[in-house]
Design a protein around this motif. Structure first.
Motif, PDB file in Angstrom:
ATOM      1  N   ARG A   1       0.843  -1.188   0.000  1.00  0.00           N
ATOM      2  CA  ARG A   1       0.000   0.000   0.000  1.00  0.00           C
ATOM      3  C   ARG A   1       0.884   1.247   0.000  1.00  0.00           C
ATOM      4  O   ARG A   1       1.986   1.244   0.561  1.00  0.00           O
ATOM      5  CB  ARG A   1      -0.921   0.022   1.220  1.00  0.00           C
ATOM      6  N   LEU A   2       0.394   2.314  -0.617  1.00  0.00           N
ATOM      7  CA  LEU A   2       1.124   3.579  -0.592  1.00  0.00           C
ATOM      8  C   LEU A   2       1.161   4.094   0.838  1.00  0.00           C
ATOM      9  O   LEU A   2       0.247   3.893   1.620  1.00  0.00           O
ATOM     10  CB  LEU A   2       0.440   4.613  -1.497  1.00  0.00           C
ATOM     11  N   GLY A   3       2.224   4.782   1.153  1.00  0.00           N
ATOM     12  CA  GLY A   3       2.347   5.326   2.492  1.00  0.00           C
ATOM     13  C   GLY A   3       3.729   5.049   3.025  1.00  0.00           C
ATOM     14  O   GLY A   3       4.646   4.688   2.311  1.00  0.00           O
ATOM     15  N   GLY A   4       3.938   5.178   4.322  1.00  0.00           N
ATOM     16  CA  GLY A   4       5.245   4.920   4.886  1.00  0.00           C
ATOM     17  C   GLY A   4       5.269   5.254   6.357  1.00  0.00           C
ATOM     18  O   GLY A   4       4.248   5.543   6.985  1.00  0.00           O
ATOM     19  N   GLU A   5       6.486   5.163   6.938  1.00  0.00           N
ATOM     20  CA  GLU A   5       6.682   5.465   8.347  1.00  0.00           C
ATOM     21  C   GLU A   5       7.947   6.278   8.502  1.00  0.00           C
ATOM     22  O   GLU A   5       8.830   6.264   7.648  1.00  0.00           O
ATOM     23  CB  GLU A   5       6.777   4.160   9.142  1.00  0.00           C
ATOM     24  N   LYS A   6       8.042   6.972   9.643  1.00  0.00           N
ATOM     25  CA  LYS A   6       9.198   7.806   9.908  1.00  0.00           C
ATOM     26  C   LYS A   6      10.146   7.063  10.829  1.00  0.00           C
ATOM     27  O   LYS A   6       9.755   6.649  11.930  1.00  0.00           O
ATOM     28  CB  LYS A   6       8.756   9.124  10.545  1.00  0.00           C
ATOM     29  N   LYS A   7      11.387   6.895  10.384  1.00  0.00           N
ATOM     30  CA  LYS A   7      12.373   6.146  11.152  1.00  0.00           C
ATOM     31  C   LYS A   7      13.717   6.853  11.063  1.00  0.00           C
ATOM     32  O   LYS A   7      13.981   7.589  10.109  1.00  0.00           O
ATOM     33  CB  LYS A   7      12.519   4.719  10.593  1.00  0.00           C
ATOM     34  N   GLU A   8      14.565   6.609  12.084  1.00  0.00           N
ATOM     35  CA  GLU A   8      15.936   7.114  12.010  1.00  0.00           C
ATOM     36  C   GLU A   8      16.746   6.128  11.186  1.00  0.00           C
ATOM     37  O   GLU A   8      16.979   4.990  11.591  1.00  0.00           O
ATOM     38  CB  GLU A   8      16.565   7.296  13.385  1.00  0.00           C
ATOM     39  N   LEU A   9      17.215   6.595  10.037  1.00  0.00           N
ATOM     40  CA  LEU A   9      17.942   5.758   9.095  1.00  0.00           C
ATOM     41  C   LEU A   9      19.224   6.478   8.678  1.00  0.00           C
ATOM     42  O   LEU A   9      19.402   7.671   8.931  1.00  0.00           O
ATOM     43  CB  LEU A   9      17.086   5.482   7.849  1.00  0.00           C
ATOM     44  N   THR A  10      20.082   5.748   8.026  1.00  0.00           N
ATOM     45  CA  THR A  10      21.274   6.354   7.413  1.00  0.00           C
ATOM     46  C   THR A  10      21.151   6.208   5.900  1.00  0.00           C
ATOM     47  O   THR A  10      21.034   5.093   5.384  1.00  0.00           O
ATOM     48  CB  THR A  10      22.557   5.682   7.898  1.00  0.00           C
ATOM     49  N   VAL A  11      21.148   7.344   5.226  1.00  0.00           N
ATOM     50  CA  VAL A  11      21.035   7.337   3.770  1.00  0.00           C
ATOM     51  C   VAL A  11      22.423   7.558   3.162  1.00  0.00           C
ATOM     52  O   VAL A  11      23.250   8.282   3.726  1.00  0.00           O
ATOM     53  CB  VAL A  11      20.034   8.414   3.277  1.00  0.00           C
ATOM     54  N   PHE A  12      22.645   6.914   2.036  1.00  0.00           N
ATOM     55  CA  PHE A  12      23.961   6.936   1.378  1.00  0.00           C
ATOM     56  C   PHE A  12      23.785   7.351  -0.090  1.00  0.00           C
ATOM     57  O   PHE A  12      22.883   6.854  -0.770  1.00  0.00           O
ATOM     58  CB  PHE A  12      24.591   5.539   1.466  1.00  0.00           C
ATOM     59  N   PHE A  13      24.655   8.254  -0.549  1.00  0.00           N
ATOM     60  CA  PHE A  13      24.684   8.646  -1.964  1.00  0.00           C
ATOM     61  C   PHE A  13      26.123   8.563  -2.466  1.00  0.00           C
ATOM     62  O   PHE A  13      27.063   8.921  -1.752  1.00  0.00           O
ATOM     63  CB  PHE A  13      24.187  10.080  -2.153  1.00  0.00           C
ATOM     64  N   SER A  14      26.264   8.105  -3.696  1.00  0.00           N
ATOM     65  CA  SER A  14      27.585   8.135  -4.338  1.00  0.00           C
ATOM     66  C   SER A  14      27.420   8.488  -5.811  1.00  0.00           C
ATOM     67  O   SER A  14      26.360   8.262  -6.404  1.00  0.00           O
ATOM     68  CB  SER A  14      28.295   6.781  -4.200  1.00  0.00           C
TER      69      SER A  14
ATOM     70  N   ARG B   1      32.651  10.011  -5.194  1.00  0.00           N
ATOM     71  CA  ARG B   1      32.365  10.790  -3.990  1.00  0.00           C
ATOM     72  C   ARG B   1      31.137  10.219  -3.289  1.00  0.00           C
ATOM     73  O   ARG B   1      30.177   9.804  -3.960  1.00  0.00           O
ATOM     74  CB  ARG B   1      32.132  12.258  -4.352  1.00  0.00           C
ATOM     75  N   MET B   2      31.145  10.243  -1.950  1.00  0.00           N
ATOM     76  CA  MET B   2      30.055   9.643  -1.170  1.00  0.00           C
ATOM     77  C   MET B   2      29.607  10.603  -0.076  1.00  0.00           C
ATOM     78  O   MET B   2      30.412  11.361   0.473  1.00  0.00           O
ATOM     79  CB  MET B   2      30.521   8.324  -0.543  1.00  0.00           C
ATOM     80  N   GLY B   3      28.319  10.557   0.222  1.00  0.00           N
ATOM     81  CA  GLY B   3      27.755  11.353   1.307  1.00  0.00           C
ATOM     82  C   GLY B   3      26.810  10.516   2.147  1.00  0.00           C
ATOM     83  O   GLY B   3      26.011   9.743   1.601  1.00  0.00           O
ATOM     84  N   LEU B   4      26.906  10.632   3.496  1.00  0.00           N
ATOM     85  CA  LEU B   4      26.049   9.862   4.406  1.00  0.00           C
ATOM     86  C   LEU B   4      25.437  10.796   5.433  1.00  0.00           C
ATOM     87  O   LEU B   4      26.117  11.700   5.947  1.00  0.00           O
ATOM     88  CB  LEU B   4      26.847   8.769   5.135  1.00  0.00           C
ATOM     89  N   ASN B   5      24.166  10.549   5.742  1.00  0.00           N
ATOM     90  CA  ASN B   5      23.476  11.326   6.772  1.00  0.00           C
ATOM     91  C   ASN B   5      22.556  10.416   7.563  1.00  0.00           C
ATOM     92  O   ASN B   5      21.839   9.590   6.985  1.00  0.00           O
ATOM     93  CB  ASN B   5      22.662  12.462   6.139  1.00  0.00           C
ATOM     94  N   THR B   6      22.593  10.562   8.858  1.00  0.00           N
ATOM     95  CA  THR B   6      21.721   9.792   9.753  1.00  0.00           C
ATOM     96  C   THR B   6      20.718  10.736  10.387  1.00  0.00           C
ATOM     97  O   THR B   6      21.099  11.737  11.017  1.00  0.00           O
ATOM     98  CB  THR B   6      22.550   9.101  10.849  1.00  0.00           C
ATOM     99  N   ASP B   7      19.460  10.439  10.204  1.00  0.00           N
ATOM    100  CA  ASP B   7      18.410  11.288  10.764  1.00  0.00           C
ATOM    101  C   ASP B   7      17.074  10.589  10.536  1.00  0.00           C
ATOM    102  O   ASP B   7      16.995   9.516   9.922  1.00  0.00           O
ATOM    103  CB  ASP B   7      18.421  12.654  10.081  1.00  0.00           C
ATOM    104  N   PHE B   8      16.011  11.234  11.012  1.00  0.00           N
ATOM    105  CA  PHE B   8      14.678  10.694  10.798  1.00  0.00           C
ATOM    106  C   PHE B   8      14.201  11.062   9.403  1.00  0.00           C
ATOM    107  O   PHE B   8      14.325  12.208   8.962  1.00  0.00           O
ATOM    108  CB  PHE B   8      13.709  11.233  11.853  1.00  0.00           C
ATOM    109  N   MET B   9      13.679  10.064   8.711  1.00  0.00           N
ATOM    110  CA  MET B   9      13.176  10.265   7.352  1.00  0.00           C
ATOM    111  C   MET B   9      12.017   9.313   7.104  1.00  0.00           C
ATOM    112  O   MET B   9      11.852   8.318   7.816  1.00  0.00           O
ATOM    113  CB  MET B   9      14.291  10.054   6.324  1.00  0.00           C
ATOM    114  N   VAL B  10      11.212   9.651   6.110  1.00  0.00           N
ATOM    115  CA  VAL B  10      10.044   8.830   5.774  1.00  0.00           C
ATOM    116  C   VAL B  10      10.482   7.735   4.825  1.00  0.00           C
ATOM    117  O   VAL B  10      11.165   7.994   3.829  1.00  0.00           O
ATOM    118  CB  VAL B  10       8.939   9.683   5.132  1.00  0.00           C
TER     119      VAL B  10
END
Length: 741
Positions: free
Chosen positions: A475-488, A581-590
């Motif tokens: 189902r469409l939707g989601g939850e808010k959690k503290e995660l670590t997102v990664f980009f390269s 190049r890589m970037g990481l951030n830890t925070d609450f996200m949907v």
């Protein structure tokens, strides 16, 4: 030593295809320029005014021709406001005045005389004035009077049944010249027609200057220029065409400053003529034939062609021409008699203006198009982390080419009388620059689309397993959690990809993406998506992790080690160096399924995600490979070596954040040089923030002795040096605002 590899047949075919495509694109642009600028099929006229304005600009750049007035064969006798107040009769003068002027000028040795006035009706002062002028013209046979024609466009056809061309003196010597001069679309008079045509007959009347030229060459009065494909021919003189019916006037200089001008009063004032001044003073002055001061004694008119015509504004005989006072393009009015004088002097000196032929212009456009397109495309193949520098270089080269076209145009006009095309070459250069940019964009987009399409079919196994266990997540939707997102992202991917053909590009990207994906999955990460060469991953979803930041940072360090391993292998094969190049951030996200009801992706969204992406791009500023946020650093500082980079305001934000470089996993062996470098760097950063810039400079210089390629030390050395010369304001807090993504 690396051995050169002979391209395979498919590679050679692809290269030939790319080369053919570029040539076809440049030729296509050239054809568009030719179609709309040269008007070979239809007359669009889009650039007519612009093209013509460059002729005027060429006259301005060249200036007046280097001829003294005395050396010119043409002299002007003006009918001015002074004339009207000096002779007994008001303008229009009795025609016996012109008879007297003809006699006196012939006495002075004039070769040919032209009267730029039409005599359509009998003289209102009496027929004896007409008789005197008629007989004088018959007597000397070196006089041309102005004629008129009724015009149909630029053909200047005549339709008078009696064929006297609006001159009652035509029968005296048949020496009448059409004074019609065609103007261009912008109202400027640049061209001169050699003749006018009698309608429905193959009969012609020469134009005013050409009729005078006939007299000077001792040709019959009715002689008209022979019209060939490329030139007009009068006697043994070959006059280049500008268009089908005209030549270009080579203006010798500014209005009123080129030819010798004498007022008609001075020509009339002989011993038998009394001016108003002489009557009032009751004495004879006789400017023309006084034994001591008379003009007849100076030989001024000897063998000259003299043109008589109006020289006052009320005559309405003023024309906008190509020449003007220097720097004052609006002051370009010239009396008609001087315009004819310029056309006649052009014929006499034979310093004609030549038009660049159509086929040569087309060839020039083709060559410039192919050169510009190929050059700009080739420039963009160069690999650099500062892509904008290549763009600036391309723009400078294009601007230089345009300036070169203008310089060549002005030079050839001034030195060789050649009207070099300007608009079409400049249009070809600019459009091919734009075309090459579009070509580069479409090529890169095609590559990105190809890469994305090939890998989009693969799903992360952990996501599949989670959805099998929890089908409600569809189902469409989601939850808010503290995660670590990664980009390269691969640095300078456009230049990177241009070095390779499609097969090699896909092969090495497969190798790279496979290696990175394996590490992400091995460290319990979820592969979110590939966007061309870019990778997005997340830790902590859909399966929770006790400390997702640790796993994400460990994966990032391992990926950089894998990249070094891949690069070593590629260098041996002669492939491009890989910088990621890589970037990481830890925070609450949907986190959840985002998309439409029939197609959606399991992904993360929110400001925290955007911040991770911004940090990946910010590496470029600091010369680093892995940048992490303060929250991520706080969660991993006991297990990873980090150093602070900056107080940073990323694009789209207003509040600063602390960002750090992730350097090494403390579980692994870390060299003493790295530890010492970090220690010295941290001291330099502290001094920098305490405004002790000179001391900071010493520390950063010391750090660079350990590692000359250390990007953060290089950056802060430059900042410290700048602030040591010009300190920041007192309220400076060390925050740096990032202007780009």
């Amino acid at each position: 030593m690396k051995q050169s590899q002979t391209p395979t047949r498919p590679q050679a075919d692809r290269r030939f295809y790319k080369w053919t495509l570029r040539i076809a694109a440049s030729v296509g642009i050239a054809c568009i320029v030719i179609l709309f600028v040269q008007d070979p099929i239809f007359h669009f006229g889009f650039f007519d005014r612009t093209s013509l304005s460059f002729i005027d600009r060429a006259f301005e750049k060249r200036g007046s021709l280097p001829y003294a007035k005395d050396s010119l064969e043409v002299i002007i006798v003006s009918i001015s406001e002074f004339s009207e107040t000096t002779v007994p009769d008001r303008y229009p003068f009795p025609r016996s005045y012109y008879a007297r002027a003809i006699r006196n000028l012939n006495r002075a040795g004039a070769k040919v005389i032209g009267i730029d006035l039409t005599f359509e009706q009998p003289d209102q002062n009496g027929p004896h004035h007409d008789d005197e002028l008629f007989k004088t013209i018959q007597q000397y046979k070196n006089v041309v009077v102005a004629g008129k024609t009724d015009f149909r466009n630029d053909d200047a056809v005549t339709n008078r049944a009696d064929e006297n061309f609006h001159s009652i003196f035509y029968a005296a010597d048949s020496a009448v010249g059409s004074v019609f001069v065609p103007n261009d679309v912008d109202g400027i008079y640049r061209r001169y027609m050699p003749f006018a045509k009698v309608p429905n007959q193959e009969r012609y009347i020469p134009s005013f200057a050409f009729s005078l030229f006939n007299k000077a060459l001792h040709l019959p009065s009715t002689t008209f220029a022979k019209n060939t494909e490329d030139e007009f021919i009068v006697g043994d003189h070959h006059i280049p065409k500008y268009d089908d019916v005209s030549m270009l006037i080579n203006y010798h200089g500014q209005a009123g400053k080129t030819f010798k001008v004498f007022d008609i009063v001075n020509i009339l004032d002989d011993s038998d003529f009394q001016t108003i001044e002489e009557r009032e003073l009751n004495t004879s002055i006789n400017v023309f034939d006084d034994p001591d001061i008379g003009l007849i004694n100076d030989g001024i008119f000897k063998d000259k062609i003299v043109l008589i015509g109006p020289y006052f504004s009320e005559s309405k005989d003023l024309f906008n021409v190509s020449v003007s006072e220097k720097g004052l393009s609006d002051r370009n009015l010239m009396y008609g008699v001087e315009l004819h004088a310029n056309a006649l002097q052009t014929l006499i000196h034979q310093n004609y203006l030549y038009k660049f032929s159509g086929w040569k212009e087309s060839l020039l456009i083709m060559l410039l198009s192919m050169f510009t397109f190929s050059l700009v495309t080739w420039l963009k193949l160069f690999k650099t982390q500062y892509a904008f520098i290549i763009e600036i270089v391309a723009i400078i080269i294009v601007a230089g080419m345009i300036d070169g076209v203008l310089s060549i145009s002005y030079y050839t006009f001034a030195k060789h009388n050649l009207v070099f095309p300007v608009v079409s070459p400049i249009a070809a250069i600019i459009l091919n620059y734009i075309g090459s940019a579009v070509y580069q964009y479409l090529t890169e987009r095609k590559q990105k689309t190809m890469i994305k399409g090939m890998f989009s079919q693969y799903l992360n196994p952990s996501v599949v397993n989670e959805l099998i266990a929890h089908p409600e997540k569809l189902r469409l939707g989601g939850e808010k959690k503290e995660l670590t997102v990664f980009f390269s992202d691969i640095a300078s991917f456009t230049n990177f990809s241009e070095k390779l053909d499609a097969v090699d590009l896909v092969h090495i990207l497969n190798e790279y993406l496979t290696g990175m994906t394996d590490i992400i999955l091995k460290n319990d990460g979820t592969l979110d998506k590939y966007v061309g060469d870019a990778i997005m991953a997340v830790w902590g979803a859909p399966m929770g992790l006790p400390n997702n930041a640790l796993s994400a940072c460990r994966a990032a360090i391992q990926m950089q080690e894998k990249i070094k391993e891949i690069t070593l292998g590629w260098e041996k094969e002669g492939k491009p160096k890989l910088i990621v190049r890589m970037g990481l951030n830890t925070d609450f996200m949907v986190v959840g399924n985002v998309g439409g009801s029939s197609r959606f992706d399991y992904t993360v969204i929110g400001d925290a995600v955007n911040l991770g992406s911004r940090m990946e791009g910010a590496n470029k500023t600091y010369g680093t490979r892995i940048m992490i946020s303060e929250r991520t650093r706080n969660l991993v500082k006991d297990e990873f070596l980090c150093r602070e980079l900056d107080y940073l305001i990323v694009k789209g934000k207003t509040q600063p954040i602390r960002v750090f470089e992730l350097i090494a996993d403390m579980k692994n062996s870390i060299s003493d040089d790295i530890k010492e470098l970090v220690e010295i760097y941290n001291l330099g950063l502290l001094l920098y923030r305490n405004r002790e810039f000179k001391k900071a400079i010493e520390e950063f210089q010391f750090a660079l002795k350990i590692n000359p390629d250390d990007g953060p030390s290089q950056l802060y050395l430059l900042r410290s040096q700048a602030y040591s010369k010009k300190p920041p304001p007192k309220d400076w807090n060390g925050v740096f605002e990032l202007k780009t993504k």
